[in-house]
Design an enzyme around this catalytic site. Structure first.
Site, PDB file in Angstrom:
ATOM      1  N   GLY A  12       0.831  -1.216   0.000  1.00 31.99           N
ATOM      2  CA  GLY A  12       0.000   0.000   0.000  1.00 31.99           C
ATOM      3  C   GLY A  12       0.855   1.251   0.000  1.00 31.99           C
ATOM      4  O   GLY A  12       2.087   1.184   0.130  1.00 31.99           O
ATOM      5  N   VAL A  14       1.061   3.604   2.261  1.00 31.54           N
ATOM      6  CA  VAL A  14       1.741   3.788   3.553  1.00 31.54           C
ATOM      7  C   VAL A  14       2.817   2.718   3.727  1.00 31.54           C
ATOM      8  O   VAL A  14       3.924   2.993   4.207  1.00 31.54           O
ATOM      9  CB  VAL A  14       0.731   3.769   4.729  1.00 31.54           C
ATOM     10  CG1 VAL A  14       1.457   3.833   6.079  1.00 31.54           C
ATOM     11  CG2 VAL A  14      -0.261   4.927   4.606  1.00 31.54           C
ATOM     12  N   ARG A  39      -2.879 -11.735  -3.236  1.00 26.76           N
ATOM     13  CA  ARG A  39      -2.684 -11.082  -4.557  1.00 26.76           C
ATOM     14  C   ARG A  39      -1.228 -10.653  -4.757  1.00 26.76           C
ATOM     15  O   ARG A  39      -0.686 -10.697  -5.850  1.00 26.76           O
ATOM     16  CB  ARG A  39      -3.602  -9.841  -4.619  1.00 26.76           C
ATOM     17  CG  ARG A  39      -4.232  -9.582  -5.970  1.00 26.76           C
ATOM     18  CD  ARG A  39      -5.147  -8.350  -6.021  1.00 26.76           C
ATOM     19  NE  ARG A  39      -4.815  -7.267  -5.124  1.00 26.76           N
ATOM     20  CZ  ARG A  39      -5.548  -6.939  -4.040  1.00 26.76           C
ATOM     21  NH1 ARG A  39      -6.607  -7.665  -3.722  1.00 26.76           N
ATOM     22  NH2 ARG A  39      -5.217  -5.932  -3.272  1.00 26.76           N
ATOM     23  N   CYS A 128      -4.397  10.998  10.212  1.00 27.52           N
ATOM     24  CA  CYS A 128      -3.472  11.987   9.641  1.00 27.52           C
ATOM     25  C   CYS A 128      -3.967  13.423   9.836  1.00 27.52           C
ATOM     26  O   CYS A 128      -3.179  14.340  10.050  1.00 27.52           O
ATOM     27  CB  CYS A 128      -3.250  11.704   8.171  1.00 27.52           C
ATOM     28  SG  CYS A 128      -4.739  11.209   7.296  1.00 27.52           S
ATOM     29  N   LYS A 213     -13.459  11.498  14.257  1.00 27.28           N
ATOM     30  CA  LYS A 213     -12.122  11.014  14.661  1.00 27.28           C
ATOM     31  C   LYS A 213     -11.251  12.183  15.148  1.00 27.28           C
ATOM     32  O   LYS A 213     -10.588  12.102  16.174  1.00 27.28           O
ATOM     33  CB  LYS A 213     -11.426  10.332  13.484  1.00 27.28           C
ATOM     34  CG  LYS A 213     -11.918   8.920  13.191  1.00 27.28           C
ATOM     35  CD  LYS A 213     -11.252   8.381  11.936  1.00 27.28           C
ATOM     36  CE  LYS A 213     -11.857   7.037  11.519  1.00 27.28           C
ATOM     37  NZ  LYS A 213     -11.431   6.629  10.152  1.00 27.28           N
ATOM     38  N   HIS A 242      -1.861  16.938   3.154  1.00 27.74           N
ATOM     39  CA  HIS A 242      -3.081  17.569   3.687  1.00 27.74           C
ATOM     40  C   HIS A 242      -2.795  19.030   4.052  1.00 27.74           C
ATOM     41  O   HIS A 242      -1.672  19.357   4.450  1.00 27.74           O
ATOM     42  CB  HIS A 242      -3.501  16.872   4.980  1.00 27.74           C
ATOM     43  CG  HIS A 242      -4.164  15.540   4.810  1.00 27.74           C
ATOM     44  ND1 HIS A 242      -4.516  14.983   3.600  1.00 27.74           N
ATOM     45  CD2 HIS A 242      -4.515  14.633   5.753  1.00 27.74           C
ATOM     46  CE1 HIS A 242      -5.072  13.793   3.793  1.00 27.74           C
ATOM     47  NE2 HIS A 242      -5.092  13.548   5.088  1.00 27.74           N
TER      48      HIS A 242
HETATM   49  C1  2RA Z   1      -8.119  10.083   4.898  1.00 25.79           C
HETATM   50  N1  2RA Z   1      -7.569  10.473   7.233  1.00 25.79           N
HETATM   51  O1  2RA Z   1      -7.461  11.089   4.640  1.00 25.79           O
HETATM   52  C2  2RA Z   1      -8.145   9.529   6.295  1.00 25.79           C
HETATM   53  C3  2RA Z   1      -7.465   8.190   6.364  1.00 25.79           C
HETATM   54  N2  2RA Z   1      -6.107   8.256   6.009  1.00 25.79           N
HETATM   55  O2  2RA Z   1      -8.793   9.464   4.054  1.00 25.79           O
END
Ligand code: 2RA
Length: 339
Positions: A12, A14, A39, A128, A213, A242
């Site tokens: 993945g 991460v 897989r 995150c 969250k 982000h």
């Molecule tokens: C997102 N924080 O950004 C959530 C999970 N990584 O989709």
């Protein structure tokens, strides 16, 4: 006698950053176990000049493992983290499966590394969006308690994994070519769009799961259940960093210069705040590096009391938002030393 480390979800977005971050930080590894679904079993990943065979994750995968880094979704964590603990491993879990479990520390090393010693086998990596806001907010909160935070997130595709990053590119290409595009891994068309990305919306409050969250994790990490938090989370057409617009209200008056002085010394924070050049935190600068970039530091003009400050932050979602934070936790484990 370095630790045997397992990575669950190694293929993945991460998982790949776990490997890159451990390599970059010279994390000592006696043996690396690369675990993924059937897989991917049989393929290989490169680590320190070696080709590591990817094994299919199963109940026996954790025999002899000292540290297991998980990032393969909540279902896999719920099923296999307890098995890893039983086999003697310490789990650092990037999923949301155990974050609110009272027996599981929820850790951002710059804030509450001390909680690592309370673990009973599992340590949870925060969401995150929470990490991005809390790394800069914590040193301010310590100096002058924050009683209220209002934040809006602008979240990158990487938060939804490698497939979502691919979908951003495909959706944008289709849009530019005038071709129809049907969303596959995300809830809405992505190109040139902004949307509530978390499909679990509480019918009572109208808050989505991502927003809930951020609220719950902030209170757990700050160990402050009174802090008032208003949050809006959206997905934006950005690949892997982000951004967040944050306004916070402190118990005592606070100036923007005081905030700058606090953040200038804050671990994991880099101030990018040039009004002359109109140069502030941007995903193109935050991507691929470890710090939370902080700028647009200014008085909140809507609060004449002088208790409130606004700022804008950006951080790499795959690094400090996930893999880097988890590896920093693993670096503080006695297993890393004693194995
Ligand atoms: C997102 N924080 O950004 C959530 C999970 N990584 O989709």
């Amino acid at each position: 006698n370095d630790p045997v480390v397992a990575i669950v979800g190694v293929t993945g977005a991460v998982g790949a950053e776990f490997i890159a971050t451990m390599d970059k930080r010279a994390f000592p590894v006696r043996r690396l176990k690369a675990l993924a679904s059937a897989r991917s079993a049989g393929k290989t990943v490169d680590f320190r000049g070696q080709k590591i065979l990817i094994e299919e994750l199963n109940e026996r995968s954790f025999d002899g493992v000292d540290i297991a880094l998980f990032s393969a979704g909540g279902g896999i964590s719920r099923k296999f983290a307890p098995i890893a603990v039983k086999a003697g491993a310490v789990v650092v879990d990037n999923s949301s499966a155990f974050r609110m479990d009272p027996d599981v520390p929820l850790v951002i090393p710059e804030i509450n590394a001390i909680r690592i010693r309370d673990h009973k086998g599992i340590i949870a990596n925060p969401n995150c969006s929470a990490i991005t806001a809390l790394v800069p907010l914590w040193p301010i909160h310590k100096a002058n308690r924050i009683r209220r935070v209002i934040l809006s997130t602008y979240q990158a595709a990487s938060g939804a994994g490698a497939a979502a990053m691919e979908e951003l590119l495909e959706s944008t290409r289709a849009s530019l070519d005038g071709r129809p595009f049907t969303p596959k891994v995300i809830p809405h068309p992505y190109a040139f769009n902004v949307f509530s990305h978390n499909t679990a919306v509480d019918p009572e409050t109208g808050y989505n799961d991502e927003e809930t969250k951020v609220i719950k994790e902030t209170r757990k990490i700050f160990e402050d259940d009174r802090i008032a938090i208003g949050v809006t989370c959206v997905r934006v057409p950005v690949l892997r960093a982000h951004c967040e617009a944050i306004t916070f209200e402190c118990e005592r008056p606070i100036s923007e210069d005081e905030v700058r002085a606090i953040l200038a010394k804050a671990p994991g924070v880099r101030i990018v705040d040039d009004r002359q050049k109109n140069y502030f935190p941007m995903p193109i600068d935050a991507s691929g590096q470890d710090d939370v970039l902080v700028g647009r530091i200014r008085k909140d003009l809507s609060d004449p009391s002088g208790h409130s400050i606004s700022m804008f932050v950006s951080a790499d979602q795959l690094l400090k938002g996930a893999a880097l934070n988890a590896v920093q936790i693993a670096e503080l484990l006695p297993q890393r030393v004693m194995a």
